[in-house]
Design an enzyme around this catalytic site. Structure first.
Site, PDB file in Angstrom:
ATOM      1  N   SER A   1       0.832  -1.228  -0.027  1.00  0.00           N
ATOM      2  CA  SER A   1       0.003   0.167  -0.023  1.00  0.00           C
ATOM      3  C   SER A   1       0.973   1.146  -0.021  1.00  0.00           C
ATOM      4  O   SER A   1       1.733   1.312  -0.907  1.00  0.00           O
ATOM      5  CB  SER A   1      -0.818  -0.118   1.285  1.00  0.00           C
TER       6      SER A   1
ATOM      7  N   ASP B   1      -5.716  -3.451  -2.462  1.00  0.00           N
ATOM      8  CA  ASP B   1      -4.884  -3.210  -1.567  1.00  0.00           C
ATOM      9  C   ASP B   1      -4.178  -4.791  -0.871  1.00  0.00           C
ATOM     10  O   ASP B   1      -4.909  -5.554  -0.205  1.00  0.00           O
ATOM     11  CB  ASP B   1      -5.451  -2.609  -0.119  1.00  0.00           C
TER      12      ASP B   1
END
Length: 290
Positions: free
Chosen positions: A77, A189
């Site tokens: 991320s 993610d």
């Protein structure tokens, strides 16, 4: 964007300077080699943490200042985003400038809600301006970015091919940013499955893994509304997940961030200084164990 130092940021800068004055990390790499009996292949894992990812820039600044070589780099991320900049050649004062100025308008914009409330297409423009339309193979060191395959439900580690789509995928927070399609698969993610990619570095060949943990650094709150309940539940689940992954780390850098907003870019300089402080303290503690 014009950045202005606040009283809080000046306080943090002074604290960093005090730590540097008290620490001597110039021989840290040599000390590591002596303790291991060989030259170490250092791997650095940059964990997820939304806007707390700016902290990673402070950590990398310490490694740069003290010439601590990173042989392998991984990120999830926001950690993948910062890692891409560093692996693409952005470091030192230039990287810190990025950290001071970065904001949500550089990350994304609102979109028609089909699979997300926003798109992170701006992230692509931001990276391309600074490191070009580069492939993993063209980076200055082996770099690994993790994302979650929404069809298979499995973790995918990107380490070859176009870099920027992989970073956008790793940063595509479900429900906020739309997932990214890569070669017919949808990714989001990586933090859903692996918030701090330490084992990835072990498998790549690193024999000394340093992890930057932004999960334990977050505020432990007693929820007072529905949003805080959801946030706290997610933080608890993340803490359990991270404990398993950190078993593959030899050294953990854990910045102190309980007083800062995980979803705001209004304390970037403070976050970078906290990253520097945590890195200096962790490296020094390892160098001079009790």
């Amino acid at each position: 964007m014009q950045y202005r130092k606040t009283d809080d940021s000046v306080k943090e800068i002074n604290k960093t300077l005090e730590l540097k004055a008290a620490a001597d990390l110039t021989a840290w790499t040599e000390d590591l080699a002596k303790r291991l009996g060989r030259e170490a292949k250092i791997g650095l894992a940059l964990g997820s943490g939304a806007s707390f990812g700016v902290v990673h820039i402070g950590v990398l600044s310490v490694f740069h200042e003290y010439n601590i070589p990173i042989r392998f780099l991984s990120g999830c991320s926001s950690g993948a985003f910062v890692g891409a900049l560093y692996a693409g050649g952005v470091e030192g004062a230039v990287l810190e400038k990025c950290g001071k100025e970065y904001g949500w308008l550089d990350a994304g914009r609102l979109a028609l809600p089909k699979m997300g409330l926003a798109t992170n297409a701006q992230m692509e423009d931001y990276l391309r301006k600074r490191i070009g339309d580069i492939r993993f193979e063209g980076l200055r060191l082996p770099f690994y970015a993790v994302a979650t395959n929404l069809r298979s439900g499995l973790l995918h580690c990107f380490h070859s091919g176009p870099l920027i789509p992989a970073i956008r995928a790793s940063c595509a927070l479900p429900g906020i940013f739309s997932p990214i399609e890569i070669e017919g698969e949808l990714y989001c993610d990586g933090g859903i499955l692996m918030k701090i990619p330490c084992t990835v570095l072990r498998e790549a060949g690193a024999d000394f893994v340093i992890a930057v943990d932004l999960v334990h650094a977050q505020q432990k709150i007693t929820p007072t509304n529905i949003f805080e309940v959801i946030r706290r539940a997610a933080d608890i689940a993340a803490t359990v997940q991270v404990q398993t992954e950190l078993k593959a780390a030899d050294l953990v850098i854990e910045p102190r961030l309980p007083d800062l907003n995980k979803f705001g870019f209004n304390h970037n300089l403070v976050q970078m200084e906290r990253g520097k402080q945590a890195a200096i303290e962790a490296l020094q503690a390892w160098q001079t164990p009790d």
